[in-house]
Design a protein around this motif. Structure first.
Motif, PDB file in Angstrom:
ATOM      1  N   ALA A 230       0.822  -1.210   0.000  1.00  0.00           N
ATOM      2  CA  ALA A 230       0.000   0.000   0.000  1.00  0.00           C
ATOM      3  C   ALA A 230       0.857   1.261   0.000  1.00  0.00           C
ATOM      4  O   ALA A 230       0.618   2.196  -0.781  1.00  0.00           O
ATOM      5  N   VAL A 231       1.875   1.296   0.852  1.00  0.00           N
ATOM      6  CA  VAL A 231       2.725   2.488   0.936  1.00  0.00           C
ATOM      7  C   VAL A 231       3.591   2.626  -0.317  1.00  0.00           C
ATOM      8  O   VAL A 231       3.751   3.724  -0.854  1.00  0.00           O
ATOM      9  N   GLY A 232       4.146   1.526  -0.809  1.00  0.00           N
ATOM     10  CA  GLY A 232       4.948   1.585  -2.035  1.00  0.00           C
ATOM     11  C   GLY A 232       4.139   2.052  -3.230  1.00  0.00           C
ATOM     12  O   GLY A 232       4.617   2.852  -4.039  1.00  0.00           O
ATOM     13  N   ALA A 233       2.899   1.580  -3.343  1.00  0.00           N
ATOM     14  CA  ALA A 233       2.036   2.010  -4.444  1.00  0.00           C
ATOM     15  C   ALA A 233       1.690   3.492  -4.328  1.00  0.00           C
ATOM     16  O   ALA A 233       1.599   4.200  -5.345  1.00  0.00           O
ATOM     17  N   THR A 234       1.505   3.973  -3.103  1.00  0.00           N
ATOM     18  CA  THR A 234       1.211   5.396  -2.904  1.00  0.00           C
ATOM     19  C   THR A 234       2.398   6.255  -3.315  1.00  0.00           C
ATOM     20  O   THR A 234       2.231   7.309  -3.943  1.00  0.00           O
ATOM     21  N   VAL A 235       3.604   5.826  -2.958  1.00  0.00           N
ATOM     22  CA  VAL A 235       4.807   6.557  -3.364  1.00  0.00           C
ATOM     23  C   VAL A 235       4.912   6.607  -4.884  1.00  0.00           C
ATOM     24  O   VAL A 235       5.192   7.664  -5.476  1.00  0.00           O
ATOM     25  N   MET A 236       4.667   5.489  -5.528  1.00  0.00           N
ATOM     26  CA  MET A 236       4.738   5.439  -6.990  1.00  0.00           C
ATOM     27  C   MET A 236       3.708   6.373  -7.619  1.00  0.00           C
ATOM     28  O   MET A 236       4.013   7.125  -8.556  1.00  0.00           O
ATOM     29  N   LEU A 237       2.484   6.341  -7.101  1.00  0.00           N
ATOM     30  CA  LEU A 237       1.432   7.206  -7.638  1.00  0.00           C
ATOM     31  C   LEU A 237       1.776   8.679  -7.453  1.00  0.00           C
ATOM     32  O   LEU A 237       1.600   9.496  -8.367  1.00  0.00           O
ATOM     33  N   ASN A 238       2.291   9.025  -6.284  1.00  0.00           N
ATOM     34  CA  ASN A 238       2.634  10.422  -6.012  1.00  0.00           C
ATOM     35  C   ASN A 238       3.730  10.928  -6.942  1.00  0.00           C
ATOM     36  O   ASN A 238       3.695  12.081  -7.396  1.00  0.00           O
ATOM     37  N   ILE A 239       4.712  10.091  -7.236  1.00  0.00           N
ATOM     38  CA  ILE A 239       5.799  10.512  -8.125  1.00  0.00           C
ATOM     39  C   ILE A 239       5.297  10.667  -9.555  1.00  0.00           C
ATOM     40  O   ILE A 239       5.720  11.578 -10.280  1.00  0.00           O
ATOM     41  N   LEU A 240       4.371   9.817  -9.966  1.00  0.00           N
ATOM     42  CA  LEU A 240       3.780   9.963 -11.289  1.00  0.00           C
ATOM     43  C   LEU A 240       3.036  11.294 -11.417  1.00  0.00           C
ATOM     44  O   LEU A 240       3.001  11.905 -12.483  1.00  0.00           O
ATOM     45  N   VAL A 241       2.447  11.738 -10.309  1.00  0.00           N
ATOM     46  CA  VAL A 241       1.683  12.988 -10.324  1.00  0.00           C
ATOM     47  C   VAL A 241       2.605  14.204 -10.231  1.00  0.00           C
ATOM     48  O   VAL A 241       2.448  15.175 -10.981  1.00  0.00           O
ATOM     49  N   ALA A 242       3.566  14.169  -9.307  1.00  0.00           N
ATOM     50  CA  ALA A 242       4.348  15.370  -9.001  1.00  0.00           C
ATOM     51  C   ALA A 242       5.799  15.300  -9.452  1.00  0.00           C
ATOM     52  O   ALA A 242       6.528  16.290  -9.315  1.00  0.00           O
ATOM     53  N   GLY A 243       6.234  14.181  -9.984  1.00  0.00           N
ATOM     54  CA  GLY A 243       7.641  14.020 -10.314  1.00  0.00           C
ATOM     55  C   GLY A 243       8.173  15.038 -11.292  1.00  0.00           C
ATOM     56  O   GLY A 243       9.287  15.553 -11.133  1.00  0.00           O
ATOM     57  N   GLU A 244       7.416  15.378 -12.316  1.00  0.00           N
ATOM     58  CA  GLU A 244       7.882  16.326 -13.333  1.00  0.00           C
ATOM     59  C   GLU A 244       7.981  17.743 -12.795  1.00  0.00           C
ATOM     60  O   GLU A 244       8.792  18.538 -13.275  1.00  0.00           O
ATOM     61  N   THR A 245       7.170  18.078 -11.782  1.00  0.00           N
ATOM     62  CA  THR A 245       7.123  19.456 -11.297  1.00  0.00           C
ATOM     63  C   THR A 245       8.006  19.694 -10.080  1.00  0.00           C
ATOM     64  O   THR A 245       8.794  20.646 -10.042  1.00  0.00           O
ATOM     65  N   SER A 246       7.873  18.833  -9.073  1.00  0.00           N
ATOM     66  CA  SER A 246       8.630  19.047  -7.827  1.00  0.00           C
ATOM     67  C   SER A 246       9.701  17.994  -7.583  1.00  0.00           C
ATOM     68  O   SER A 246      10.521  18.141  -6.679  1.00  0.00           O
ATOM     69  N   GLY A 247       9.692  16.930  -8.341  1.00  0.00           N
ATOM     70  CA  GLY A 247      10.617  15.828  -8.118  1.00  0.00           C
ATOM     71  C   GLY A 247      10.022  14.721  -7.275  1.00  0.00           C
ATOM     72  O   GLY A 247      10.571  13.629  -7.201  1.00  0.00           O
ATOM     73  N   GLY A 248       8.879  14.990  -6.641  1.00  0.00           N
ATOM     74  CA  GLY A 248       8.199  13.950  -5.851  1.00  0.00           C
ATOM     75  C   GLY A 248       9.050  13.458  -4.695  1.00  0.00           C
ATOM     76  O   GLY A 248       9.199  12.248  -4.511  1.00  0.00           O
ATOM     77  N   SER A 249       9.557  14.360  -3.878  1.00  0.00           N
ATOM     78  CA  SER A 249      10.436  13.964  -2.782  1.00  0.00           C
ATOM     79  C   SER A 249       9.670  13.302  -1.629  1.00  0.00           C
ATOM     80  O   SER A 249       9.946  12.173  -1.256  1.00  0.00           O
ATOM     81  N   MET A 250       8.733  14.043  -1.024  1.00  0.00           N
ATOM     82  CA  MET A 250       7.935  13.567   0.120  1.00  0.00           C
ATOM     83  C   MET A 250       8.783  13.275   1.348  1.00  0.00           C
ATOM     84  O   MET A 250       8.282  12.737   2.330  1.00  0.00           O
ATOM     85  N   ASN A 251      10.069  13.578   1.284  1.00  0.00           N
ATOM     86  CA  ASN A 251      10.984  13.132   2.321  1.00  0.00           C
ATOM     87  C   ASN A 251      12.153  14.124   2.415  1.00  0.00           C
ATOM     88  O   ASN A 251      12.926  14.255   1.460  1.00  0.00           O
ATOM     89  N   PRO A 252      12.295  14.824   3.542  1.00  0.00           N
ATOM     90  CA  PRO A 252      13.392  15.796   3.661  1.00  0.00           C
ATOM     91  C   PRO A 252      14.773  15.202   3.388  1.00  0.00           C
ATOM     92  O   PRO A 252      15.616  15.863   2.769  1.00  0.00           O
ATOM     93  N   VAL A 253      15.029  13.960   3.832  1.00  0.00           N
ATOM     94  CA  VAL A 253      16.367  13.403   3.621  1.00  0.00           C
ATOM     95  C   VAL A 253      16.557  12.911   2.199  1.00  0.00           C
ATOM     96  O   VAL A 253      17.704  12.733   1.760  1.00  0.00           O
ATOM     97  N   ARG A 254      15.473  12.692   1.457  1.00  0.00           N
ATOM     98  CA  ARG A 254      15.613  12.343   0.043  1.00  0.00           C
ATOM     99  C   ARG A 254      16.200  13.516  -0.731  1.00  0.00           C
ATOM    100  O   ARG A 254      16.911  13.339  -1.732  1.00  0.00           O
ATOM    101  N   THR A 255      15.912  14.725  -0.268  1.00  0.00           N
ATOM    102  CA  THR A 255      16.443  15.929  -0.910  1.00  0.00           C
ATOM    103  C   THR A 255      17.746  16.380  -0.285  1.00  0.00           C
ATOM    104  O   THR A 255      18.671  16.818  -0.985  1.00  0.00           O
ATOM    105  N   LEU A 256      17.865  16.290   1.050  1.00  0.00           N
ATOM    106  CA  LEU A 256      19.016  16.849   1.757  1.00  0.00           C
ATOM    107  C   LEU A 256      20.327  16.185   1.355  1.00  0.00           C
ATOM    108  O   LEU A 256      21.314  16.872   1.039  1.00  0.00           O
TER     109      LEU A 256
END
Length: 310
Positions: A230-256
């Protein structure tokens, strides 16, 4: 010979509050073998708890048998093991997600947005299923803070967890910088539009992620064993939606981590604030719509149970 010493129980390390599924509780039960036959049997019996008894109904031969639902409580996990699992899990997640983005840049977009989303979603699912029973697999300071705010995780462990996540992100990022040098900028999440647009997207997708995480991790009526999917599918869906615009981070350490390794801090405030605010709101939203506890005994049951009927 005196066998009294064999039966002494070694005090267990303090255990943090657990919740069904992940993050925060074991996905699969298990036992830690003890030395000495008597001590092992005694500790096993102590971990075996029954929480309901009801009639099974009439059998073909006319007899009535009781149905007993029992649970085997998971053994306590030390803080060192939890932090170690959290470090390795975050390392795997950041390494996989950032490496896919770097390879996508190096090969001229061969991975595509779908590949980037799938890579991150699979990494989250794999880590939750493999380490969720040890550390809860938060992998994200925003999730750790949100769980602590809802009293599903002790505040005293928050700095240790976030420290492990930050160090894991830095280690993964500098390892990738050494492997793929000089191509590193592809792994940094930066907005392609305005900062306000990126903030709104990061807030919303983290809201949705935390809503799902809170449901599968804190509600005993959710299917906790499927939390990873469930959580992995949500991450995948969110990146499909926001990946082109924001990068779909959802996680401060993914960016830091990648930002430090690539020395690119563009709009980093967006990725350090929006996910935390989104996670807090997402967790609060699920708590607001959560079904009421029936008979007040839902939280009295063990976080993970194995039903044994006899």
């Amino acid at each position: 010979m005196d066998h009294q010493g064999d039966q002494d129980q070694v005090p267990s390390a303090p255990s943090t509050p657990v919740t069904p599924g992940t993050p925060g509780a074991p996905l699969f039960g298990g036992f830690r073998p003890d030395k000495g036959g008597n001590a092992s049997r005694k500790s096993l019996l102590k971990s075996f708890k029954c929480f309901s008894v009801e009639d099974w109904g009439a059998m073909e031969d006319g007899t009535v048998l009781p149905k007993v639902s029992c649970a085997l409580s998971p053994p306590p996990v030390s803080l060192a093991r939890r932090v170690g699992a959290e470090f390795i899990g975050t390392l795997l997640l950041i390494f996989a997600g950032t490496a896919t983005a770097i390879v996508n840049q190096k090969t001229g977009g061969s991975e595509t947005l779908v590949g980037l989303a799938a890579s991150n979603g699979l990494a989250v699912m794999i880590v939750i299923l493999s380490t969720g029973h040890i550390s809860g697999a938060h992998l994200n300071p925003a999730i750790t803070i949100a769980f602590a705010a809802l009293r599903h995780f002790p505040w005293k462990f928050v700095p240790v967890y976030i420290g492990a996540q930050v160090v894991a992100s830095l280690c993964a990022s500098f390892l990738l910088k050494w492997i793929f040098h000089p191509i590193m900028s592809g792994g940094v999440t930066v907005p392609s539009g305005s900062h306000g647009q990126a903030f709104a997207l990061e807030f919303l997708i983290t809201f949705f992620l935390m809503f799902v995480v809170t449901g599968v991790a804190t509600d005993t009526r959710a299917v906790g064993e499927l939390a990873g999917i469930a959580v992995g599918a949500t991450v995948m869906l969110n990146i499909l939606v926001a990946g082109e615009t924001s990068g779909g981070s959802m996680n401060p350490v993914r960016t830091l981590g990648p930002a430090v390794a690539a020395n690119n801090y563009e709009a980093i405030w967006v990725y350090l604030t929006a996910p935390i605010l989104g996670a807090l709101c997402g967790a609060g939203a699920y708590s607001a719509v959560k079904l009421p506890v029936e008979n007040g005994d839902n939280h009295d049951k063990p976080a993970l149970t194995r039903s044994i009927r006899r």
